[in-house]
Design an enzyme around this catalytic site. Structure first.
Site, PDB file in Angstrom:
ATOM      1  CG  ASP A 310      -2.021   1.088   1.097  1.00  0.00           C
ATOM      2  OD1 ASP A 310      -2.110   1.742   0.042  1.00  0.00           O
ATOM      3  OD2 ASP A 310      -2.757   1.289   2.094  1.00  0.00           O
ATOM      4  CG  HIS A 314       0.091  11.406   1.646  1.00  0.00           C
ATOM      5  ND1 HIS A 314      -0.942  11.694   0.784  1.00  0.00           N
ATOM      6  CD2 HIS A 314      -0.264  10.255   2.264  1.00  0.00           C
ATOM      7  CE1 HIS A 314      -1.875  10.770   0.877  1.00  0.00           C
ATOM      8  NE2 HIS A 314      -1.490   9.880   1.774  1.00  0.00           N
ATOM      9  N   GLY A 330      -1.290   7.219   5.140  1.00  0.00           N
ATOM     10  CA  GLY A 330      -0.507   6.487   4.157  1.00  0.00           C
ATOM     11  C   GLY A 330       0.980   6.733   4.303  1.00  0.00           C
TER      12      GLY A 330
END
Length: 444
Positions: A310, A314, A330
């Site tokens: 995953d 960012h 994330g």
């Protein structure tokens, strides 16, 4: 016959044992595996220096961003990170900007990626609102559809059982896999209202927003609805043992259902959120030490089909926002996943065969990636050479990803990818990209 490349003096898995040999690659495919004396002549010869050769790793869950989100990551930096992490194929999620929810937007992404990727890239799509567009996407070069129940990326109301059932039925008709982020959206909205009302704003409050039962209830709901049409169903980043048990039971009932777990849900626990703040916030969140331990046992017990990281980069300021409600969930994972698992191999807690199954052969099988997942003759020349003995410390400042942070920063591991080949082309060598952009291909 003179082939393009011989990779010699490597160790390869055969029957659970490491044996010495070499690999011949011609026109991007493996044509011979065996002792060096039995390999054909080659135009190029690369000395594997006794390293272990594994089939290229496959990451079924990445967010490569680009286009309007290129400040977070782009196709070149994301696939550079993949190559440095030993991944030769990655599957890109559709929550891009614009979202991959139409043939027009799919082609926009493929156009932007063409000539810029260093590894092989496949694309998921969101469900569009119009059924005709959904039908067109179902016949297009996508690896599957993605439904995020917790944060809808589609205009379709997947909180409605009939709408969700219709989407599952359509995917089943076209034999298209559906990947699901399973968290109960309505429950999350209610919890967010309650937490905001009480002024909750600490990183730890994110754990209260996403408790285990929100995932478990969503998994049960999707499995119940899937009984009617029995699509190819894949649950992303499962973070609770109870959800894994429900999926395993559905398999026993004959449903075509699989699941993945992430390294961060295996190797980290909720204490990291108190220690690292926003850097350790992801969705679903980190869980208790007991749940992490149970998930690890389930990986080793074969209840979890694949590991996917995953990779969700960012900008650093989005991770270090002052308010919890502004933090973007994330973390980057492409450059840490394989080293973390190689370290477990060295500790005797995971076999090299299981690692290869979880990160290569099984993903290739689940996502119908022909020519991937094996070092066998006739397969693509996607190869990673790993050093099982190298001891080193993860340093996110050296990441190829634009997201130069990680909750694993400072972790000492033993085991490292050293050389990555894509279709027989050397792309990464000892942490540096040595190929030109465009050597990867777009999957169809």
């Amino acid at each position: 016959m003179v082939v393009d490349l011989n990779i010699v003096d490597v160790k390869m898995l055969q029957g659970g044992l490491l044996v010495e040999g070499g690999i011949s690659i011609d026109d991007g495919r493996i044509v011979k595996v065996g002792k060096e004396v039995n390999l054909p002549a080659s135009s190029e010869r690369i000395d594997g220096e006794g390293l272990v050769a594994l089939p290229g790793m496959i990451d079924a869950h990445v967010h490569l961003r680009d286009l309007r989100l290129s400040y977070k990551e782009d196709f070149l930096t994301g696939t550079s990170a993949a190559a440095c992490g030993g991944f030769t194929t990655v599957l890109d999620m559709p929550n891009s900007d614009p979202k991959t929810d139409s043939l027009k937007h799919l082609e926009m992404r493929r156009r932007a990626a063409r000539g810029r990727v260093l590894v092989n890239v496949g694309f998921y799509a969101c469900f569009p609102e119009e059924q005709e567009e959904t039908e067109r996407l179902a016949e297009s070069p996508i690896v599957g559809f993605k439904i995020n129940l917790s944060d809808p990326w589609s205009r379709l109301n997947f909180d409605d059982d009939d709408v969700l059932s219709s989407a599952l039925r359509l995917a089943a008709t076209h034999d298209r896999l559906i990947a699901v982020h399973a968290e109960d959206h309505l429950a999350l909205m209610e919890r967010e209202r309650e937490l905001r009302a009480e002024g909750a704003d600490r990183p730890e409050d994110f754990l209260r927003l996403h408790p285990p039962e929100v995932e478990v209830s969503a998994v049960h709901r999707v499995l119940r609805i899937a009984e009617g049409s029995r699509p190819r169903l894949h649950f992303c980043h499962v973070s609770t043992a109870e959800a894994v048990r429900a999926i395993a039971e559905a398999k026993r009932r004959g449903l075509r259902v699989t699941c993945e777990v992430t390294p961060h849900h295996l190797f980290l626990t909720e204490e990291a959120v108190s220690r690292l703040g926003g850097i350790a916030i992801m969705s679903p969140p980190l869980r208790s030490p007991k749940i992490a331990g149970d998930l690890w046992k389930m990986v080793k017990g074969g209840l979890i089909d694949i590991i996917a990281d995953d990779h969700a980069p960012h900008a650093l300021e989005e991770k270090e926002a002052e308010s919890l409600w502004d933090v973007r969930p994330g973390i980057p994972g492409l450059e840490t996943t394989l080293p973390l698992l190689l370290d477990r191999v060295n500790r005797g807690e995971l076999s090299l065969w299981d690692l290869t199954r979880l990160l290569s052969s099984r993903p290739a099988e689940l996502f119908h990636l022909r020519g991937k997942g094996s070092l066998g003759e006739g397969f693509d020349g996607d190869v990673v050479l790993v050093d099982l003995r190298e001891r080193w410390v993860i340093d996110s400042s050296k990441f190829k990803s634009k997201a130069k942070y990680s909750p694993f920063d400072g972790t000492e591991v033993v085991g490292r990818p050293v050389k990555t080949f894509v279709a027989g082309a050397l792309v990464m060598e000892r942490g540096e990209i040595v190929a030109e952009p465009g050597c990867g291909r777009l999957l169809s």
